[in-house]
Motif scaffolding. Structure first.
Motif, PDB file in Angstrom:
ATOM      1  N   CYS A 176      -0.937   7.349  -5.846  1.00 30.41           N
ATOM      2  CA  CYS A 176       0.329   7.186  -6.716  1.00 30.41           C
ATOM      3  C   CYS A 176       1.743   7.626  -5.696  1.00 30.41           C
ATOM      4  N   LEU A 177       1.153   8.217  -4.798  1.00 32.53           N
ATOM      5  CA  LEU A 177       2.696   8.642  -3.266  1.00 32.53           C
ATOM      6  C   LEU A 177       3.174   7.554  -2.882  1.00 32.53           C
ATOM      7  N   HIS A 178       2.205   6.451  -2.558  1.00 35.25           N
ATOM      8  CA  HIS A 178       2.658   4.962  -1.497  1.00 35.25           C
ATOM      9  C   HIS A 178       3.224   4.595  -2.635  1.00 35.25           C
ATOM     10  N   ALA A 179       2.662   4.052  -4.195  1.00 30.71           N
ATOM     11  CA  ALA A 179       2.924   3.235  -5.029  1.00 30.71           C
ATOM     12  C   ALA A 179       4.558   3.873  -5.395  1.00 30.71           C
ATOM     13  N   CYS A 180       5.195   5.003  -5.023  1.00 30.66           N
ATOM     14  CA  CYS A 180       6.296   5.959  -5.887  1.00 30.66           C
ATOM     15  C   CYS A 180       7.497   5.318  -4.422  1.00 30.66           C
ATOM     16  N   LEU A 181       6.980   5.640  -3.085  1.00 33.03           N
ATOM     17  CA  LEU A 181       7.352   5.706  -1.912  1.00 33.03           C
ATOM     18  C   LEU A 181       7.816   4.059  -2.024  1.00 33.03           C
ATOM     19  N   ALA A 182       7.166   3.494  -1.927  1.00 38.22           N
ATOM     20  CA  ALA A 182       7.301   1.724  -1.803  1.00 38.22           C
ATOM     21  C   ALA A 182       8.672   0.331  -2.830  1.00 38.22           C
ATOM     22  N   ALA A 183       8.204   1.841  -4.230  1.00 36.26           N
ATOM     23  CA  ALA A 183      10.041   1.342  -3.856  1.00 36.26           C
ATOM     24  C   ALA A 183      11.234   1.340  -4.357  1.00 36.26           C
ATOM     25  N   MET A 184      11.284   2.692  -3.420  1.00 29.22           N
ATOM     26  CA  MET A 184      11.986   3.402  -2.681  1.00 29.22           C
ATOM     27  C   MET A 184      12.190   3.231  -1.127  1.00 29.22           C
ATOM     28  N   PRO A 185      13.896   2.656  -0.868  1.00 31.93           N
ATOM     29  CA  PRO A 185      14.340   2.530   0.741  1.00 31.93           C
ATOM     30  C   PRO A 185      13.224   3.711   1.464  1.00 31.93           C
ATOM     31  N   PRO A 186      12.778   2.880   3.089  1.00 32.62           N
ATOM     32  CA  PRO A 186      12.545   3.964   3.774  1.00 32.62           C
ATOM     33  C   PRO A 186      13.508   5.452   4.478  1.00 32.62           C
ATOM     34  N   SER A 187      13.093   6.347   4.159  1.00 35.97           N
ATOM     35  CA  SER A 187      13.748   7.477   4.603  1.00 35.97           C
ATOM     36  C   SER A 187      13.367   7.692   5.918  1.00 35.97           C
ATOM     37  N   LYS A 188      14.369   8.737   6.875  1.00 33.76           N
ATOM     38  CA  LYS A 188      13.683   8.806   8.369  1.00 33.76           C
ATOM     39  C   LYS A 188      13.233   9.500   8.214  1.00 33.76           C
ATOM     40  N   GLU A 189      11.800  10.716   6.961  1.00 30.96           N
ATOM     41  CA  GLU A 189      11.407  11.147   7.254  1.00 30.96           C
ATOM     42  C   GLU A 189      11.078  11.809   6.401  1.00 30.96           C
ATOM     43  N   LEU A 190       9.564  12.080   6.716  1.00 30.05           N
ATOM     44  CA  LEU A 190       8.696  12.671   5.117  1.00 30.05           C
ATOM     45  C   LEU A 190       7.708  13.534   5.461  1.00 30.05           C
ATOM     46  N   LEU A 191       8.287  14.355   4.360  1.00 30.25           N
ATOM     47  CA  LEU A 191       7.667  16.260   4.197  1.00 30.25           C
ATOM     48  C   LEU A 191       6.512  15.783   3.471  1.00 30.25           C
ATOM     49  N   VAL A 192       5.460  16.263   3.201  1.00 29.52           N
ATOM     50  CA  VAL A 192       4.475  16.182   2.380  1.00 29.52           C
ATOM     51  C   VAL A 192       3.337  17.183   2.875  1.00 29.52           C
ATOM     52  N   ASP A 193       2.692  17.403   1.585  1.00 27.89           N
ATOM     53  CA  ASP A 193       1.340  18.260   1.977  1.00 27.89           C
ATOM     54  C   ASP A 193       0.231  17.593   3.107  1.00 27.89           C
ATOM     55  N   LYS A 194      -0.667  18.589   3.882  1.00 31.38           N
ATOM     56  CA  LYS A 194      -1.390  18.539   4.251  1.00 31.38           C
ATOM     57  C   LYS A 194      -2.229  17.456   3.483  1.00 31.38           C
ATOM     58  N   GLY A 195      -2.767  16.810   2.389  1.00 29.78           N
ATOM     59  CA  GLY A 195      -3.675  16.383   1.708  1.00 29.78           C
ATOM     60  C   GLY A 195      -2.899  15.631   2.101  1.00 29.78           C
ATOM     61  N   TYR A 196      -1.945  15.022   1.936  1.00 31.83           N
ATOM     62  CA  TYR A 196      -1.275  13.716   2.420  1.00 31.83           C
ATOM     63  C   TYR A 196      -2.032  12.859   3.600  1.00 31.83           C
ATOM     64  N   GLY A 197      -2.643  13.304   4.948  1.00 33.71           N
ATOM     65  CA  GLY A 197      -2.306  12.777   6.047  1.00 33.71           C
ATOM     66  C   GLY A 197      -3.186  12.926   6.886  1.00 33.71           C
ATOM     67  N   CYS A 198      -3.867  11.401   5.553  1.00 38.42           N
ATOM     68  CA  CYS A 198      -4.494  10.773   6.521  1.00 38.42           C
ATOM     69  C   CYS A 198      -4.661   9.294   7.120  1.00 38.42           C
ATOM     70  N   LYS A 199      -5.045   9.156   8.558  1.00 39.71           N
ATOM     71  CA  LYS A 199      -4.324   8.062   9.308  1.00 39.71           C
ATOM     72  C   LYS A 199      -3.859   7.178   8.865  1.00 39.71           C
ATOM     73  N   ALA A 200      -4.458   6.273   7.684  1.00 36.93           N
ATOM     74  CA  ALA A 200      -4.148   4.617   7.359  1.00 36.93           C
ATOM     75  C   ALA A 200      -2.588   5.595   6.558  1.00 36.93           C
TER      76      ALA A 200
END
Length: 63
Positions: free
Chosen positions: A16-40
């Motif tokens: 869900c987060l990937h789809a939302c971010l893919a629809a927006m221009p890249p940001s310089k940094e992204l701060l998210v919860d550790k649940g989203y920290g997988c290598k891929a």
């Protein structure tokens, strides 16, 4: 994208987060919860030119 047994409307939270971010221009940094920290997901962010700011899980050997 990442193995995660939790779901939201039948999708993994990272998907869900990937789809939302893919629809927006890249940001310089992204701060998210550790649940989203997988290598891929981290690698995908770096490919977009975004620095991932994600705390490591206590069991992670290499963040």
């Amino acid at each position: 994208m990442c193995h995660d047994t939790r779901s939201w409307l039948g999708q993994r939270p990272q998907g869900c987060l990937h789809a939302c971010l893919a629809a927006m221009p890249p940001s310089k940094e992204l701060l998210v919860d550790k649940g989203y920290g997988c290598k891929a997901f981290r690698e995908w962010l770096v490919q977009r030119g975004t620095t991932p700011v994600i705390p490591s899980r206590p069991t992670t050997q290499k963040p």
